[in-house]
Design a protein around this motif. Structure first.
Motif, PDB file in Angstrom:
ATOM      1  N   LEU A 208       1.028  -1.356   0.027  1.00 20.67           N
ATOM      2  CA  LEU A 208       0.062  -0.038  -0.061  1.00 20.67           C
ATOM      3  C   LEU A 208       0.797   1.292   0.065  1.00 20.67           C
ATOM      4  N   ARG A 209       0.966   1.950  -1.155  1.00 16.62           N
ATOM      5  CA  ARG A 209       1.910   2.927  -1.364  1.00 16.62           C
ATOM      6  C   ARG A 209       0.898   4.476  -1.101  1.00 16.62           C
ATOM      7  N   LEU A 210       1.136   5.291  -0.185  1.00 18.36           N
ATOM      8  CA  LEU A 210       0.542   6.547  -0.195  1.00 18.36           C
ATOM      9  C   LEU A 210       1.660   7.541  -1.018  1.00 18.36           C
ATOM     10  N   LEU A 211       0.755   8.319  -1.648  1.00 21.57           N
ATOM     11  CA  LEU A 211       1.867   9.310  -2.605  1.00 21.57           C
ATOM     12  C   LEU A 211       1.508  10.682  -2.419  1.00 21.57           C
ATOM     13  N   SER A 212       2.471  11.561  -2.056  1.00 27.31           N
ATOM     14  CA  SER A 212       2.286  13.137  -2.395  1.00 27.31           C
ATOM     15  C   SER A 212       3.030  13.726  -3.215  1.00 27.31           C
ATOM     16  N   TYR A 213       2.810  14.554  -3.929  1.00 29.79           N
ATOM     17  CA  TYR A 213       3.325  15.096  -5.213  1.00 29.79           C
ATOM     18  C   TYR A 213       3.246  16.745  -4.717  1.00 29.79           C
ATOM     19  N   PRO A 214       4.296  17.440  -4.073  1.00 34.20           N
ATOM     20  CA  PRO A 214       4.210  18.675  -3.581  1.00 34.20           C
ATOM     21  C   PRO A 214       4.010  19.566  -4.627  1.00 34.20           C
ATOM     22  N   ALA A 231       7.562   7.578 -16.864  1.00 38.85           N
ATOM     23  CA  ALA A 231       6.704   6.487 -17.672  1.00 38.85           C
ATOM     24  C   ALA A 231       7.339   5.249 -17.215  1.00 38.85           C
ATOM     25  N   HIS A 232       6.480   4.349 -16.653  1.00 39.37           N
ATOM     26  CA  HIS A 232       6.644   3.069 -16.135  1.00 39.37           C
ATOM     27  C   HIS A 232       5.485   2.306 -15.960  1.00 39.37           C
ATOM     28  N   SER A 233       5.828   0.772 -16.255  1.00 40.73           N
ATOM     29  CA  SER A 233       4.695   0.171 -15.706  1.00 40.73           C
ATOM     30  C   SER A 233       4.665  -0.380 -14.252  1.00 40.73           C
ATOM     31  N   ASP A 234       3.804  -0.936 -13.952  1.00 46.00           N
ATOM     32  CA  ASP A 234       3.977  -1.647 -12.532  1.00 46.00           C
ATOM     33  C   ASP A 234       4.237  -2.989 -12.329  1.00 46.00           C
ATOM     34  N   TYR A 235       4.769  -3.314 -11.321  1.00 46.30           N
ATOM     35  CA  TYR A 235       5.430  -4.820 -11.207  1.00 46.30           C
ATOM     36  C   TYR A 235       4.646  -5.921 -10.940  1.00 46.30           C
ATOM     37  N   GLY A 248      -3.323  14.575 -13.779  1.00 49.59           N
ATOM     38  CA  GLY A 248      -1.731  14.431 -14.408  1.00 49.59           C
ATOM     39  C   GLY A 248      -1.101  13.026 -14.694  1.00 49.59           C
ATOM     40  N   LEU A 249      -2.199  12.218 -14.242  1.00 52.22           N
ATOM     41  CA  LEU A 249      -2.035  10.526 -14.650  1.00 52.22           C
ATOM     42  C   LEU A 249      -2.347  10.359 -16.185  1.00 52.22           C
ATOM     43  N   GLU A 250      -1.232  10.066 -16.711  1.00 51.19           N
ATOM     44  CA  GLU A 250      -1.426   9.670 -18.357  1.00 51.19           C
ATOM     45  C   GLU A 250      -1.079   8.328 -18.554  1.00 51.19           C
ATOM     46  N   GLN A 309      -0.620  20.692  -5.740  1.00 57.04           N
ATOM     47  CA  GLN A 309      -0.170  19.498  -5.016  1.00 57.04           C
ATOM     48  C   GLN A 309      -1.304  18.323  -5.437  1.00 57.04           C
ATOM     49  N   ARG A 310      -0.577  17.064  -5.735  1.00 53.94           N
ATOM     50  CA  ARG A 310      -1.729  15.899  -5.946  1.00 53.94           C
ATOM     51  C   ARG A 310      -1.414  14.810  -4.998  1.00 53.94           C
ATOM     52  N   GLN A 311      -2.251  14.232  -4.570  1.00 45.78           N
ATOM     53  CA  GLN A 311      -2.329  13.124  -3.640  1.00 45.78           C
ATOM     54  C   GLN A 311      -2.898  11.891  -4.341  1.00 45.78           C
ATOM     55  N   SER A 312      -2.362  10.790  -4.204  1.00 44.20           N
ATOM     56  CA  SER A 312      -2.832   9.576  -4.529  1.00 44.20           C
ATOM     57  C   SER A 312      -2.584   8.392  -3.703  1.00 44.20           C
ATOM     58  N   ILE A 313      -3.271   7.354  -3.880  1.00 39.29           N
ATOM     59  CA  ILE A 313      -2.837   5.958  -3.114  1.00 39.29           C
ATOM     60  C   ILE A 313      -2.968   4.959  -4.107  1.00 39.29           C
ATOM     61  N   PHE A 315      -2.378   0.873  -4.253  1.00 37.77           N
ATOM     62  CA  PHE A 315      -2.445  -0.665  -3.936  1.00 37.77           C
ATOM     63  C   PHE A 315      -1.934  -1.438  -4.819  1.00 37.77           C
ATOM     64  N   PHE A 316      -0.604  -2.023  -4.551  1.00 38.06           N
ATOM     65  CA  PHE A 316       0.053  -2.659  -5.655  1.00 38.06           C
ATOM     66  C   PHE A 316      -0.287  -4.322  -5.265  1.00 38.06           C
ATOM     67  N   CYS A 317      -1.045  -5.094  -6.022  1.00 39.21           N
ATOM     68  CA  CYS A 317      -1.423  -6.289  -5.663  1.00 39.21           C
ATOM     69  C   CYS A 317      -0.369  -7.277  -6.045  1.00 39.21           C
TER      70      CYS A 317
END
Ligand code: AKG
Ligand code: FE2
Length: 355
Positions: A208-214, A231-235, A248-250, A309-313, A315-317
């Motif tokens: 579980l990753r909390l993200l904050s983009y100041p 740019a990336h893919s998730d694991y 901002g997500l593309e 600021q952007r906030q997201s959460i 959850f990498f399963c």
């Protein structure tokens, strides 16, 4: 022609596929559909269930991304998690730094700005150069399963962050439960039998990753290669992504290589396929490149704009870390990839992304 980049993690000695965006598809369609998940959860017949399952699998084959609506996680629960996350990131750096992320095998703790640079590269020198030139402008806090014989979560003191631990552990469980349901829909959509994945994902080896983009001066985000997240893919298998309304997500259309905005849709969760599920499915399901760029900045004076600021959460399963991931039935043959241990794969990917 499409090319796949592969790399070797020497320490582990196995080959990892970095992304699956080169998979030829029968369709060039690229949309991120909104899928009403209540139809799956409340279905009265298996035919009804199958219909939603097929919608999900079709979207995962084509774009690798869906917006899930009516997913069953109450709005309040999500808002509370966002609120507690915001409180955490507002703590002084001296406190957050005592909780620093230390080890990819644990993958728990606080990651300050500039420590991670997500990229498709696996070359440590290239990643170091990217970090120097264009680090990701974000800070994160990573949480793993609480009951683990080896690794402990790095919780702040309750006096510094009241109810933070409680909120996040609840949210972890809530996300795990939803992920089990989405995996069931995938199993059904692939004709594997609804419970196919159940015993392979029950150990909760998730992140579980909390993200904050100041907030940042917009001019700093237009430099070469600079983004809030490159740019990336998730694991892993799936990512459940909760985003605020900033944007901002593309997501990359793999046919044209252009990035299209995944505009926030209120009350939905963005769900995308990760590299390990793409590999498990022999690339039938698509793990798609995505990034976080600067949304429209706010003019603060004649010369300057500031990106809010952007906030997201996220959850990498992941599958159970002792699970062997080898080509699923009904996903074509021959298998493109040798079997791989899920834990080795995920830890190998994390090891090359962090300082
Ligand atoms: O913050 C976001 O919206 C996306 C984050 C992301 O893609 C990631 O952390 O893998
Ligand atoms: Fe991601």
């Amino acid at each position: 022609m499409f090319t796949f980049r592969t790399f070797i993690v020497a320490r582990k000695g196995f080959a990892l596929r970095t992304f699956a965006t080169g998979v030829p598809s029968s369709s060039k369609a690229f949309t991120i559909p909104v899928i009403d998940f209540s139809k799956f959860k409340q279905a009265k017949s298996s035919a009804e269930k199958k219909q939603t399952a097929e919608e999900i699998v079709t979207a995962f084959k084509e774009s690798g991304f869906v917006y899930l609506s009516n997913h069953g996680i109450p709005r309040d629960t999500v808002q509370t998690a966002f609120h507690k996350s915001k409180e955490f990131f507002a703590l002084p750096s001296e406190i957050k730094d005592t909780l620093a992320w230390e080890d990819p095998r644990s993958n728990r703790g606080y990651v300050k700005i500039g420590r991670e640079r997500v990229t498709q590269s696996a070359d440590p020198a290239e990643i170091a150069a990217l970090k120097e030139k264009a680090p990701d402008y974000k800070e994160t806090y990573e949480i793993g399963r609480e009951y683990d014989s080896e690794w402990q979560n790095q919780w702040p003191r309750a006096s510094d962050a009241p109810l933070f631990k409680h909120t996040m552990l609840d949210f972890f469980q809530t996300c795990h439960n939803l992920h089990v349901d989405v995996m069931r829909s995938i199993a059904l959509g692939l004709d594997l039998g609804e419970s196919f994945f159940d015993d392979k994902i029950q150990d909760q080896c998730h992140n579980l990753r909390l993200l904050s983009y100041p907030p940042i001066k917009s001019s700093l985000l237009v430099n070469d290669g600079q983004a809030r997240a490159g740019a990336h893919s998730d694991y892993g298998t799936l990512t459940l992504l909760f985003q605020d309304s900033v944007g901002g997500l593309e997501v990359q259309n793999p046919h044209t290589k252009t990035f299209i905005p995944a505009t926030p849709v209120p009350d939905t969760i963005v769900v995308n396929v990760g590299d390990l599920l793409a590999r498990w499915s022999n690339d039938v399901l698509r793990s798609t490149l995505h990034r976080v760029v600067s949304p429209q900045g706010k003019q603060i004076n004649d010369a300057e704009k500031v990106t809010p600021q952007r906030q997201s959460i996220a959850f990498f399963c992941n599958p159970n870390f002792n699970a062997e991931v080898s080509c699923l039935p009904n996903c074509g043959s021959p298998a493109k990839y040798p079997p791989v241990n899920a834990g080795d794969y995920i830890i190998g990917r994390l090891a090359v992304t962090y300082d």
